[in-house]
Design a protein around this motif. Sequence first.
Motif, PDB file in Angstrom:
ATOM      1  N   LYS A  79       0.684  -1.212  -0.030  1.00 24.11           N
ATOM      2  CA  LYS A  79      -0.061   0.027   0.260  1.00 24.11           C
ATOM      3  C   LYS A  79       0.830   1.375   0.089  1.00 24.11           C
ATOM      4  CE  LYS A  79      -3.878  -2.126   0.756  1.00 24.11           C
ATOM      5  NZ  LYS A  79      -5.007  -2.460  -0.145  1.00 24.11           N
ATOM      6  N   SER A  80       0.262   2.305  -0.276  1.00 26.57           N
ATOM      7  CA  SER A  80       1.022   3.749  -0.397  1.00 26.57           C
ATOM      8  C   SER A  80       1.613   4.031   0.854  1.00 26.57           C
ATOM      9  CB  SER A  80       0.142   4.725  -1.091  1.00 26.57           C
ATOM     10  OG  SER A  80      -0.932   5.039  -0.248  1.00 26.57           O
ATOM     11  N   LYS A  81       2.332   4.946   0.965  1.00 23.47           N
ATOM     12  CA  LYS A  81       2.541   5.690   2.066  1.00 23.47           C
ATOM     13  C   LYS A  81       1.399   6.412   2.998  1.00 23.47           C
ATOM     14  CE  LYS A  81       6.096   9.088   3.755  1.00 23.47           C
ATOM     15  NZ  LYS A  81       6.772  10.149   3.468  1.00 23.47           N
ATOM     16  N   SER A  82       0.634   6.939   1.978  1.00 25.73           N
ATOM     17  CA  SER A  82      -0.459   7.696   2.516  1.00 25.73           C
ATOM     18  C   SER A  82      -1.628   6.726   3.138  1.00 25.73           C
ATOM     19  CB  SER A  82      -1.002   8.524   1.641  1.00 25.73           C
ATOM     20  OG  SER A  82      -2.174   9.373   1.809  1.00 25.73           O
ATOM     21  N   TRP A  83      -1.833   5.689   2.543  1.00 25.30           N
ATOM     22  CA  TRP A  83      -2.527   4.749   3.133  1.00 25.30           C
ATOM     23  C   TRP A  83      -2.048   4.295   4.372  1.00 25.30           C
ATOM     24  CZ3 TRP A  83      -2.581  -0.291   4.880  1.00 25.30           C
ATOM     25  CH2 TRP A  83      -3.820  -0.870   4.910  1.00 25.30           C
ATOM     26  N   ASN A  84      -0.920   3.767   4.552  1.00 28.63           N
ATOM     27  CA  ASN A  84      -0.201   3.350   5.638  1.00 28.63           C
ATOM     28  C   ASN A  84      -0.296   4.338   6.982  1.00 28.63           C
ATOM     29  OD1 ASN A  84       0.738   0.731   5.782  1.00 28.63           O
ATOM     30  ND2 ASN A  84       1.785   1.368   3.646  1.00 28.63           N
ATOM     31  N   ARG A  85      -0.024   5.574   6.520  1.00 28.65           N
ATOM     32  CA  ARG A  85      -0.338   6.690   7.670  1.00 28.65           C
ATOM     33  C   ARG A  85      -1.757   6.804   8.052  1.00 28.65           C
ATOM     34  NH1 ARG A  85       2.199   9.617  11.553  1.00 28.65           N
ATOM     35  NH2 ARG A  85       1.146  11.776  11.498  1.00 28.65           N
ATOM     36  N   GLY A  86      -2.767   6.688   7.262  1.00 27.69           N
ATOM     37  CA  GLY A  86      -4.169   6.758   7.586  1.00 27.69           C
ATOM     38  C   GLY A  86      -4.263   5.429   8.431  1.00 27.69           C
ATOM     39  N   ALA A  87      -3.973   4.495   8.057  1.00 24.71           N
ATOM     40  CA  ALA A  87      -4.017   3.172   8.805  1.00 24.71           C
ATOM     41  C   ALA A  87      -3.710   3.268  10.053  1.00 24.71           C
ATOM     42  CB  ALA A  87      -3.495   1.956   8.032  1.00 24.71           C
ATOM     43  N   TYR A  88      -2.346   4.026  10.163  1.00 28.76           N
ATOM     44  CA  TYR A  88      -1.800   4.065  11.505  1.00 28.76           C
ATOM     45  C   TYR A  88      -2.631   4.918  12.448  1.00 28.76           C
ATOM     46  CZ  TYR A  88       1.730   5.834  14.862  1.00 28.76           C
ATOM     47  OH  TYR A  88       2.461   6.070  16.039  1.00 28.76           O
ATOM     48  N   ILE A  89      -2.959   6.193  11.858  1.00 27.45           N
ATOM     49  CA  ILE A  89      -3.733   7.187  12.515  1.00 27.45           C
ATOM     50  C   ILE A  89      -5.170   6.720  12.894  1.00 27.45           C
ATOM     51  CG2 ILE A  89      -5.006   9.136  12.501  1.00 27.45           C
ATOM     52  CD1 ILE A  89      -2.652  10.291  10.486  1.00 27.45           C
ATOM     53  N   ILE A  90      -5.786   5.959  12.342  1.00 26.65           N
ATOM     54  CA  ILE A  90      -6.948   5.512  12.663  1.00 26.65           C
ATOM     55  C   ILE A  90      -7.099   4.281  13.554  1.00 26.65           C
ATOM     56  CG2 ILE A  90      -9.097   4.101  11.514  1.00 26.65           C
ATOM     57  CD1 ILE A  90      -9.082   6.136   9.401  1.00 26.65           C
ATOM     58  N   ASN A  91      -6.177   3.465  13.548  1.00 28.00           N
ATOM     59  CA  ASN A  91      -6.225   2.260  14.487  1.00 28.00           C
ATOM     60  C   ASN A  91      -5.069   2.357  15.557  1.00 28.00           C
ATOM     61  OD1 ASN A  91      -7.560   0.116  12.717  1.00 28.00           O
ATOM     62  ND2 ASN A  91      -6.083   0.874  11.394  1.00 28.00           N
ATOM     63  N   GLY A  92      -4.227   3.548  15.445  1.00 25.14           N
ATOM     64  CA  GLY A  92      -3.395   3.732  16.627  1.00 25.14           C
ATOM     65  C   GLY A  92      -3.801   5.073  17.405  1.00 25.14           C
ATOM     66  N   PRO A  93      -2.917   5.991  17.116  1.00 21.58           N
ATOM     67  CA  PRO A  93      -3.165   7.497  17.882  1.00 21.58           C
ATOM     68  C   PRO A  93      -4.663   8.118  17.810  1.00 21.58           C
ATOM     69  CG  PRO A  93      -1.560   7.998  16.352  1.00 21.58           C
ATOM     70  CD  PRO A  93      -1.752   6.395  16.103  1.00 21.58           C
ATOM     71  N   GLY A  94      -5.131   7.858  16.745  1.00 18.81           N
ATOM     72  CA  GLY A  94      -6.517   8.606  16.396  1.00 18.81           C
ATOM     73  C   GLY A  94      -7.354   7.879  17.278  1.00 18.81           C
ATOM     74  N   HIS A  95      -7.355   6.517  17.353  1.00 18.02           N
ATOM     75  CA  HIS A  95      -8.378   5.601  18.375  1.00 18.02           C
ATOM     76  C   HIS A  95      -9.632   5.593  17.670  1.00 18.02           C
ATOM     77  CE1 HIS A  95      -8.208   8.724  21.204  1.00 18.02           C
ATOM     78  NE2 HIS A  95      -9.374   8.329  21.691  1.00 18.02           N
TER      79      HIS A  95
END
Lengths: 281, 165
Positions: free
Chosen positions: A166-182
């Motif tokens: 996946k793209s860098k942007s997709w991975n960043r979105g996945a990180y935010i939604i599943n991680g810090p953004g909860h």
Amino acid sequence: MVKGLLYCAITLNLSQAIAVEDEAQKNGEYIFNLGGCASCHTIEGRAPLAGGLEMETRFGTFFTPNISPDKPTGIGEWSDEEFLVAMTSGVSPSGEHYYPTFPYTSYSKMTREDLLSLKRYLDSQPAVSQKNIPHDLSFPFNSRSILFFWKLFNFDGGPFISESSKSKSWNRGAYIINGPGHCVECHTARNILGGLKHEMFLEGNPDGPEGESVPGLTPGKDNRINQWSEEDILFSLQLGMIPDGDFLGGSMGQVIENTTSKLTEEDLRAITNYLKSLSRK
Amino acid sequence: MNRSISFDASRRNSGWLVTGIYIIALNFSPAYAHSGAEGIVKERMDMMDKIGKNMKAMKGMIQGKTELSPDKIASNAESIQSASKHIKKMFPEGSINGPSEALPTIWENWQKFSSLTEELSIESENLKQLSTSQDRRSLMKQFAKVGKICRSCHTDFRKKKTKKE
């Protein structure tokens, strides 16, 4: 001459160290907003980070703790390691399990660097002396020992693993939604034990916190945002305005105020990118 | 696949069996709908809809999706400014009957509610004054100020959406 050079070298090293520390603090403030920490740990009009917010749930009433750097009543005595364990394993420095109202279940996916930056930022804030209010929970939830079992079935503790396809942007979105953004914590329905129903990932929660019906974020036909364009999602996260001209309120109003309105456009586009990629059901 | 967000069905099923002793009664919240509003509640709901329509009309222009018309922006902003003057009197104490979405916190915290309506009046007037500006960036900033007031009021004083029964 040698003394002079030595003095210059020390001064240079010191200023570099301060610059690195400032950078970590600045990043920490961004992570603080990304994690929405203020939404639960700061009561409007009262001392920041002192906690005390009442959260009514079907298990009883929780009171958020003081996370200011006050040593006796806050988290000022915590070492970096203790902070990391609390955020990623849901265990306090004294070895007690945290209730999952504290979303360590998502924070566990944050990088060590982000978590330490967050600690630098918290450490730089004013210490507020305010004792924590004990939770008022019904039996058997008033015993923290059951949390050990709860974790066995509802918490995997795994870090975020990016997907190379996946793209860098997709991975960043996945990180935010599943991680810090909860985001998953409110937008996914929960089982009878209060664990996330992972098979209904981000499909909404009709019985969310305080009885609020939380909409789904997947491109399913029943979800409101199904019809929204990328720009519509972006605008709703920046400003709270949705396509029909209404403005979001409720818990999401707070999330927009404390989190999404403070994120970079790049991060908001990453979130949108990830949401748009979720499978249709 | 990111294992942290994957679902291990067998493990979770065993969790259900072992910890099934903790049976919890679920709370069901009352449902409400927009239709059926009467009197002052209907009047203010219609007014809020009107404010929303004016915001929506400006959004496209400010985002650059439709042609920027200073006259239209001025007229939309004026309409919001005019509505803002009536908000307070449209919320007589305790008027939460029928499908009203108003929270009693409005009257418990009347000063804040009241000052938000005044801010709305000031910021929508400022938006009107800026309407002749062709600078989308300043217009967007001012539009965001107005929007922030809408959001703030809906966060503190509008009922959260609960599930339909």
